[in-house]
Design an enzyme around this catalytic site. Structure first.
Site, PDB file in Angstrom:
ATOM      1  N   TRP A 102       0.831  -1.212   0.000  1.00 17.60           N
ATOM      2  CA  TRP A 102       0.000   0.000   0.000  1.00 17.60           C
ATOM      3  C   TRP A 102       0.858   1.251   0.000  1.00 17.60           C
ATOM      4  CZ3 TRP A 102      -4.348  -0.386  -2.135  1.00 17.60           C
ATOM      5  CH2 TRP A 102      -5.119  -1.541  -1.993  1.00 17.60           C
ATOM      6  N   ASP A 172      -2.082   6.574   6.217  1.00 22.37           N
ATOM      7  CA  ASP A 172      -3.117   5.737   5.608  1.00 22.37           C
ATOM      8  C   ASP A 172      -3.505   4.683   6.640  1.00 22.37           C
ATOM      9  OD1 ASP A 172      -4.667   3.906   4.304  1.00 22.37           O
ATOM     10  OD2 ASP A 172      -3.230   3.456   2.707  1.00 22.37           O
ATOM     11  N   LYS A 196     -12.754  -1.887   6.150  1.00 19.90           N
ATOM     12  CA  LYS A 196     -12.035  -2.795   7.038  1.00 19.90           C
ATOM     13  C   LYS A 196     -12.528  -2.674   8.477  1.00 19.90           C
ATOM     14  CE  LYS A 196      -8.924  -2.857   3.468  1.00 19.90           C
ATOM     15  NZ  LYS A 196      -8.081  -2.004   2.626  1.00 19.90           N
TER      16      LYS A 196
HETATM   17  C1  LIG Z   1      -7.562  -1.518   1.560  1.00 18.00           C
HETATM   18  C2  LIG Z   1      -6.484  -0.505   1.634  1.00 18.00           C
HETATM   19  C3  LIG Z   1      -6.360   0.533   0.697  1.00 18.00           C
HETATM   20  C4  LIG Z   1      -7.278   0.647  -0.504  1.00 18.00           C
HETATM   21  O1  LIG Z   1      -8.495   1.105  -0.124  1.00 18.00           O
HETATM   22  P1  LIG Z   1      -9.643   1.448  -1.196  1.00 18.00           P
HETATM   23  O2  LIG Z   1     -10.718   1.953  -0.301  1.00 18.00           O
HETATM   24  O3  LIG Z   1      -9.976   0.171  -1.894  1.00 18.00           O
HETATM   25  O4  LIG Z   1      -9.110   2.467  -2.126  1.00 18.00           O
HETATM   26  C5  LIG Z   1      -5.351   1.453   0.852  1.00 18.00           C
HETATM   27  N1  LIG Z   1      -4.501   1.383   1.886  1.00 18.00           N
HETATM   28  C6  LIG Z   1      -4.580   0.402   2.818  1.00 18.00           C
HETATM   29  C7  LIG Z   1      -3.606   0.362   3.938  1.00 18.00           C
HETATM   30  C8  LIG Z   1      -5.572  -0.565   2.710  1.00 18.00           C
HETATM   31  O5  LIG Z   1      -5.661  -1.541   3.633  1.00 18.00           O
END
Ligand SMILES: *Cc1c(COP(=O)(O)O)cnc(C)c1O
Length: 360
Positions: A102, A172, A196
């Site tokens: 990521w 993030d 999540k």
């Molecule tokens: C799942 C995830 C993403 C992507 O998220 P989207 O909502 O599908 O764009 C980005 N960063 C992390 C750490 C993730 O777990």
């Protein structure tokens, strides 16, 4: 009705109590005679839902008053571009920490907008650890420092918040937000896709310090401007109303469960049990350094990868589903977010031991 234990990395399980409340309110939300899905986002009913959700999130995370909370769309992936567009503020460069899949995506997108300084990378140790504070080569003139507190695919988590001095820290937090208390005042921006640990897919929560907004890069679309959303209370356009409502139910539920201190205890306990089961066996392995192991995503391999398919098949038959690891790393991955009951982790550990006895 039988509900499975779903170990998916996302969209992931939601608390059953929340789903039941949504079911009860599906056709008629609190006497309004309509479903939340049918409400005007500017009507008094939805406004009250939206405000309550924000108030509950602020309380849960102890978000200071000088931070805006935005309820957006576009996923964490849109934030990979929105962050540089909003946070560069006339500066040229930004620091990025690379700890896995990521981070890499965030870096690739940011390179389109700024001079990117790789402040640290753990690629040489195949992303099996988080870098220490002393390894971060921070540029004091950087517009911001971006990192990924929890790498969802590699199962690597920072056990500390990097100190970036006066340079705003951007996180993030998609796969670790709400898993434990975090000092929001240490961050310039926190963002997270909802699927999540917050609610259903379709909503992206952004928490941004208010002095950082309003200075976007030339040519930034209005929909990518934090200030436009902040001024409009996240209703510059039609927000994802139903996802916002469900997120609100999750926030209220977490408060009822004792808040993030309580979640932290439960999450630590669930993770430690599972890692102990892996470490105490010669059949299962997790490559991540113990101090960087994620509480939320636990990847593991079997001693013999030829047994992977059989493992998944037998697990699935027991209601232990979506354990297949990410296609980029193989093996297994158990995502054990807030809504995964401890009983689900116990059932997984029991199954793993049994499988090892039969096939190990
Ligand atoms: C799942 C995830 C993403 C992507 O998220 P989207 O909502 O599908 O764009 C980005 N960063 C992390 C750490 C993730 O777990």
């Amino acid at each position: 009705m039988t509900r499975i234990y779903n170990f998916s990395a996302g969209p992931a399980m939601l608390p059953e109590a929340v789903l039941r409340q949504a079911q009860d309110e599906m056709l008629d939300w609190q006497g309004s005679g309509m479903s939340v899905m049918e409400m005007s986002h500017r009507g008094k009913e939805f406004m009250s839902i939206a405000e309550q959700a924000e108030a509950d999130l602020r309380q849960l995370m102890a978000i200071p008053d000088n931070y805006k909370v935005l309820f957006l769309q576009g996923g964490a992936s849109s934030q990979f571009a929105m962050v540089p567009m909003n946070l560069l503020r006339g500066k040229q460069g930004a620091d990025y920490v690379n700890t896995g899949s990521w981070s890499k995506k965030a870096i690739a997108e940011a390179k389109r907008y700024c001079q990117l300084n790789l402040a640290a990378t753990t690629e040489d140790s195949t992303f099996t650890r988080a870098p220490a504070q002393s390894e971060l080569k921070l540029d004091p003139d950087a517009a911001y420092v971006h990192y990924t507190p929890n790498e969802t695919i590699g199962g690597v988590e920072f056990n500390y918040i990097p100190d970036t001095g006066d340079v705003p820290l951007v996180a993030d937090m998609s796969s670790t937000i709400l898993s434990r208390p975090m000092d929001v005042s240490k961050f310039g921006v926190i963002y997270a896709g909802s699927q999540k640990n917050i609610g259903p897919a379709g909503l992206t929560v952004v928490i941004v310090r208010d002095d950082l907004i309003g200075q976007t890069l030339d040519g930034t679309p209005t929909m990518f401007d934090y200030a436009a959303h902040a001024e409009a209370g996240s209703m510059y356009n039609t927000p994802p109303t139903y996802a916002w409502y469900l997120a609100g139910l999750v926030f209220a539920h977490l408060k009822q469960q004792g808040g993030l201190e309580a979640m932290a205890q439960i999450n630590r306990n669930k993770a430690m049990k599972l890692y102990a089961a892996i470490d105490n066996s010669d059949f299962y392995a997790n490559p991540v350094e113990p101090e960087s192991r994620s509480w939320m995503n636990v990847p593991f391999t079997l001693a013999n990868a030829e047994l992977d398919a059989e493992f998944l098949k037998q697990a699935s038959a027991r209601g232990l589903q979506t354990l297949k690891g990410h296609r980029s790393v193989g093996g297994m991955r158990a995502s054990i977010y807030n809504a995964m009951p401890e009983a689900g982790v116990d059932a997984l550990i029991e199954f793993m031991a049994e499988f090892e006895r039969k096939h190990g």
